[in-house]
Design an enzyme around this catalytic site. Structure first.
Site, PDB file in Angstrom:
ATOM      1  N   HIS A 416       0.802  -0.998  -0.121  1.00  0.00           N
ATOM      2  CA  HIS A 416      -0.170   0.040  -0.023  1.00  0.00           C
ATOM      3  C   HIS A 416       0.702   1.268  -0.119  1.00  0.00           C
ATOM      4  O   HIS A 416       1.163   1.718   1.117  1.00  0.00           O
ATOM      5  CB  HIS A 416      -0.870   0.057   1.237  1.00  0.00           C
ATOM      6  CG  HIS A 416      -2.060   0.969   1.308  1.00  0.00           C
ATOM      7  ND1 HIS A 416      -3.054   1.008   0.891  1.00  0.00           N
ATOM      8  CD2 HIS A 416      -1.670   2.453   1.745  1.00  0.00           C
ATOM      9  CE1 HIS A 416      -3.903   2.278   1.056  1.00  0.00           C
ATOM     10  NE2 HIS A 416      -2.944   3.090   1.716  1.00  0.00           N
ATOM     11  N   ASP A 464      -2.259 -10.072   0.982  1.00  0.00           N
ATOM     12  CA  ASP A 464      -1.399  -9.231   0.191  1.00  0.00           C
ATOM     13  C   ASP A 464      -2.167  -8.268  -0.673  1.00  0.00           C
ATOM     14  O   ASP A 464      -2.317  -8.709  -1.974  1.00  0.00           O
ATOM     15  CB  ASP A 464      -0.198  -9.946  -0.497  1.00  0.00           C
ATOM     16  CG  ASP A 464       0.692  -9.164  -1.162  1.00  0.00           C
ATOM     17  OD1 ASP A 464       0.695  -7.957  -1.002  1.00  0.00           O
ATOM     18  OD2 ASP A 464       1.318  -9.782  -2.162  1.00  0.00           O
ATOM     19  N   GLU A 473       0.836  -1.742   4.172  1.00  0.00           N
ATOM     20  CA  GLU A 473       1.266  -0.311   4.320  1.00  0.00           C
ATOM     21  C   GLU A 473       2.649  -0.418   5.235  1.00  0.00           C
ATOM     22  O   GLU A 473       2.454  -0.970   6.352  1.00  0.00           O
ATOM     23  CB  GLU A 473       0.215   0.734   5.085  1.00  0.00           C
ATOM     24  CG  GLU A 473       0.947   2.093   4.947  1.00  0.00           C
ATOM     25  CD  GLU A 473      -0.226   3.146   5.014  1.00  0.00           C
ATOM     26  OE1 GLU A 473       0.006   4.357   4.639  1.00  0.00           O
ATOM     27  OE2 GLU A 473      -0.790   2.731   6.156  1.00  0.00           O
TER      28      GLU A 473
END
Length: 519
Positions: A416, A464, A473
């Site tokens: 992310h 994922d 993230e």
């Protein structure tokens, strides 16, 4: 590193010798010509009307949060102060120092002194980027999935006064710790300590009516940061800042402040943060620093009571890491905040503190220490625990997933992160195009090598998926903890094999005391 290589069940791009440093701590502003990240360019060049260019974006977004950035610089500096012989051995000392300096240069810009034209106004910058008050556009750092190089929207600046005690305390700590990293550069080191000293004097003054507090309690100061980095206390940061300022200057005034306020910092610590070292809680790490003082420079009165309290707290902390009653996943990951995601951040700092403390004990030729329940733990117990957490992060877990991008054969491919997920194709991509990249099921076109993601859930499960940031993230603060843990666990320099004590362990036992001359 000592122990197994990690990385799941095989090698990979991350298995090369050395390189404990993530390459995802990417600077903003005009990038250095030798920057290793090839999918990034200059960005944020108008921040603060050009007065706030530089620093680091926080995570997968394009916002610069001062609070976790300062913590990141403090932690990285601490790792260098303790383990610079190891950094030097693997050829990473200049690299990590350049990362720290880029951050400390930016932190120096955040404290704006009162002046003759505005004698009562001291300003601390808490954030650059976010949601602006511009009613004509909805484009901003939150809504736009856009590379920082492509930003064309307004980037607001949030500022505070001297009552933002937690923010000030962490900046003081960062500048002070960095000053020790750069002690050979007297001019720069002195600038760092002078700024830290001036800020400390400002935020700890005892003027009638002066009220200390948390930066996120005031909308104009930390209102936008509240959702991301809400602060729950400030005394730990002021004690943390005072402790590091003592190391930076040798001035006992700062140590007295830290020790006299240690109990109140402990009382302010929230129950969910007990025993957790991260951007919101410095009490645990502060007790490690004060225990270090007790072990290697016995200052005695009037500090001994605080040192004993700290030492007892550290021993209890280590016992909790090793306890069967402490929350751990079935795969062995310590889950210090079981009601929340992002366990790897807390596991990484636990790994760092436990290995660091084991090195302190080893230097003193102490093979063990005691717990309050009558049991004990050994240096080897701490080292094994520390290694187990890093090995879990690197792939020794039920999913056989390395949570560090580029390490091993199986690692997150959909991190992310705006810059990593959008092709580096010499084309400008608008905010409106962002959802295409955010929601794409294709792997990121750019690998964020070295980035540790937030990690699995309580059941050792990990998804994922780019649109699930609670799994995928990365943040600069969590990766700073990983760097600290990795360098602590790295083998000592080869030249130390014939030495004894601290040198043999690759730890600098005296450097942190460089400026303490009154003993």
């Amino acid at each position: 590193m000592t122990g197994r290589s990690g990385g799941g069940r095989g090698g990979g791009r991350g298995d090369r010798k050395g390189r404990p440093l993530p390459k995802n701590i990417i600077p903003t502003g005009v990038l250095p010509k030798d920057d290793m990240v090839k999918f990034r360019g200059d960005s944020g060049l108008d921040d603060g009307n050009k007065s706030l260019v530089g620093g680091y974006y926080d995570s997968g977004n394009n916002i610069k949060f001062s609070f976790p950035m300062a913590y990141t610089i403090t932690l990285l500096s601490w790792s260098v102060i303790e383990y610079h012989p190891k950094y030097e051995e693997i050829g990473e000392l200049d690299h990590v120092k350049s990362i720290i300096k880029w951050g400390s240069d930016y932190l120096l810009k955040l404290f704006i002194h009162a002046n003759q034209t505005s004698p009562s106004s001291t300003t601390l910058i808490s954030q650059v980027g976010g949601v602006s008050n511009n009613k004509t556009s909805t484009d901003n750092d939150v809504n736009c999935w856009q590379r920082p190089e492509d930003m064309r929207y307004e980037r607001p600046v949030s500022s505070c006064d001297e009552t933002a005690s937690d923010l000030a305390g962490e900046i003081i700590a960062a500048l002070s710790a960095a000053s020790l990293v750069f002690n050979e550069d007297k001019k720069y080191s002195t600038n760092l300590t002078k700024t830290a000293t001036d800020l400390f004097d400002m935020v700890t003054k005892e003027d009638p009516g002066f009220v200390q507090g948390m930066y996120t309690t005031k909308d104009e100061c930390g209102g936008q940061a509240r959702e991301f980095y809400n602060s729950t206390g400030y005394k730990d940061e002021l004690v943390w800042g005072g402790t590091w300022l003592f190391f930076a200057t040798g001035n006992a005034t700062y140590l007295r402040y830290a020790t006299e306020n240690l109990v109140s910092a402990e009382e302010e610590e929230s129950s969910v943060d007990k025993g957790v070292f991260y951007w919101n809680n410095k009490f645990t790490a502060n007790t490690v620093l004060l225990t270090r003082l007790r072990f290697f420079i016995d200052l005695g009165y009037p500090y001994e009571e605080s040192f004993i309290l700290s030492n007892n707290n550290v021993d209890s902390l280590m016992c909790s890491y090793l306890s069967h009653t402490t929350h751990k996943t079935q795969g062995g990951l310590i889950f210090l905040k079981p009601d929340q995601y992002a366990p790897l951040e807390y596991a990484a700092t636990a790994s760092f503190l436990s290995k660091l403390y084991s090195d302190y004990l080893a230097v003193l030729h102490k093979s063990s220490s005691s717990c309050t329940n009558g049991t004990s733990f050994s240096v080897e117990n701490l080292q094994d625990f520390s290694m187990s957490q890093v090995n879990y992060i690197l792939g020794d877990n039920p999913m056989e997933m390395s949570y560090v991008v580029g390490y091993g054969n199986n690692y997150p491919k959909h991190v992310h992160h705006r810059g990593a997920s959008i092709p580096w194709d010499n084309q400008w991509h608008s905010c409106a195009e962002g959802s295409t990249w955010l929601n794409s099921e294709n792997p990121n076109p750019n690998e964020l090598l070295g980035a540790m993601v937030r990690g699995p859930d309580w059941n050792d499960m990990f998804l994922d998926q780019r649109d699930k940031p609670w799994f995928t993230e990365p943040t600069i603060s969590s990766n700073a903890g990983l760097v600290a843990a990795l360098i602590a666990l790295h083998d000592p320099p080869h030249s130390s094999s014939s030495m004894n004590g601290a040198e043999a362990l690759g730890i600098d036992n005296s450097g942190i005391f460089h400026n303490i001359h009154f003993i």
